[in-house]
Scaffold this motif. Structure first.
Motif, PDB file in Angstrom:
ATOM      1  N   ARG A  20      -1.638  10.221   9.028  1.00  0.00           N
ATOM      2  CA  ARG A  20      -2.448  10.625  10.184  1.00  0.00           C
ATOM      3  C   ARG A  20      -1.581  11.328  11.236  1.00  0.00           C
ATOM      4  NH1 ARG A  20      -7.376   9.195  10.881  1.00  0.00           N
ATOM      5  NH2 ARG A  20      -7.164   7.291   9.649  1.00  0.00           N
ATOM      6  N   LYS A  21      -0.397  10.791  11.505  1.00  0.00           N
ATOM      7  CA  LYS A  21       0.502  11.421  12.487  1.00  0.00           C
ATOM      8  C   LYS A  21       0.842  12.849  12.059  1.00  0.00           C
ATOM      9  CE  LYS A  21       2.639   7.226  14.294  1.00  0.00           C
ATOM     10  NZ  LYS A  21       3.869   6.480  14.543  1.00  0.00           N
ATOM     11  N   ALA A  22       1.187  13.006  10.798  1.00  0.00           N
ATOM     12  CA  ALA A  22       1.541  14.348  10.298  1.00  0.00           C
ATOM     13  C   ALA A  22       0.321  15.265  10.281  1.00  0.00           C
ATOM     14  CB  ALA A  22       2.146  14.245   8.906  1.00  0.00           C
ATOM     15  N   ALA A  23      -0.836  14.729   9.918  1.00  0.00           N
ATOM     16  CA  ALA A  23      -2.072  15.529   9.890  1.00  0.00           C
ATOM     17  C   ALA A  23      -2.419  16.030  11.281  1.00  0.00           C
ATOM     18  CB  ALA A  23      -3.218  14.704   9.313  1.00  0.00           C
ATOM     19  N   GLU A  24      -2.237  15.185  12.279  1.00  0.00           N
ATOM     20  CA  GLU A  24      -2.526  15.587  13.663  1.00  0.00           C
ATOM     21  C   GLU A  24      -1.591  16.687  14.140  1.00  0.00           C
ATOM     22  OE1 GLU A  24      -2.441  11.815  15.687  1.00  0.00           O
ATOM     23  OE2 GLU A  24      -4.449  11.277  14.945  1.00  0.00           O
ATOM     24  N   LEU A  25      -0.446  16.828  13.477  1.00  0.00           N
ATOM     25  CA  LEU A  25       0.487  17.918  13.782  1.00  0.00           C
ATOM     26  C   LEU A  25       0.194  19.164  12.948  1.00  0.00           C
ATOM     27  CD1 LEU A  25       3.774  15.839  14.079  1.00  0.00           C
ATOM     28  CD2 LEU A  25       2.456  16.874  15.947  1.00  0.00           C
ATOM     29  N   GLY A  26      -0.854  19.089  12.102  1.00  0.00           N
ATOM     30  CA  GLY A  26      -1.273  20.253  11.318  1.00  0.00           C
ATOM     31  C   GLY A  26      -0.721  20.319   9.911  1.00  0.00           C
TER      32      GLY A  26
END
Length: 186
Positions: A20-26
């Motif tokens: 989720r953290k990486a996804a929120e960074l695109g």
């Protein structure tokens, strides 16, 4: 690392936190992995709507794995309304960038007459097409599927498999064959 327990204890819930953290960074691969997590209930409660949402974000960001997975959802109407044309569009896009699952899914669709123009499909299914065109479409589909079987192993890392590192007869019957019977024939 957490999903497979590489260097840390295996913990799907913790894996989802980092995806989720990486996804929120695109990061599109992490978006796709969130789709996988929601589709399979890995570290989260299974939720087809959330799986589709994450697959769609990842596919929009250009991730071919997500394109193939989202296409599967459109074929079966899981988490979205059934839309064969949208599924084929996604499979073609995944195929164009060399994603094996997109190529395979496209081949299976054509093998079953899904996505062919209606008149071609009906004629092929009735085996009444002049000049062997029905056989041509079947050969094209089989050619894709055979190519996937023979060349699909090149560059394949079995550690990325989510269910099993090898496809067994039981796995094939349970996951692949039954899926396509339900999706295409029922």
């Amino acid at each position: 690392c957490y999903l497979r327990g590489r260097g840390v204890p295996k913990n799907a819930t913790e894996a989802v936190v980092w995806f989720r953290k990486a996804a929120e960074l695109g990061e599109s691969a992490s978006m796709n992995m969130l789709g996988v997590a929601y589709a399979r209930g890995l570290g989260v409660v299974a939720d087809e709507g959330q799986a589709v949402a994450w697959y769609a974000k990842s596919a929009q960001a250009g991730n071919p794995d997500a394109m193939a997975s989202l296409g599967d959802r459109y074929v079966g109407g899981r988490g979205v309304a059934k839309d064969i044309n949208k599924a084929l569009e996604l499979f073609r896009k995944a195929d164009e960038v060399g994603r094996a699952q997109g190529t395979y899914n496209l081949g299976v669709c054509y093998l079953n007459g899904v996505g062919l123009p209606k008149d071609v499909r009906e004629a092929a299914l009735k085996k009444q097409m002049k000049g062997g065109q029905g056989r041509y479409w079947r050969r094209q589909a089989l050619k894709i599927l055979v190519n996937m079987q023979v060349e699909g192993k090149e560059g394949f890392d079995p550690d990325w498999c989510f269910d099993t590192p090898a496809v067994t007869r039981a796995f094939l019957l349970e996951r692949e064959c039954l899926y396509f019977v339900r999706a295409f024939l029922q």
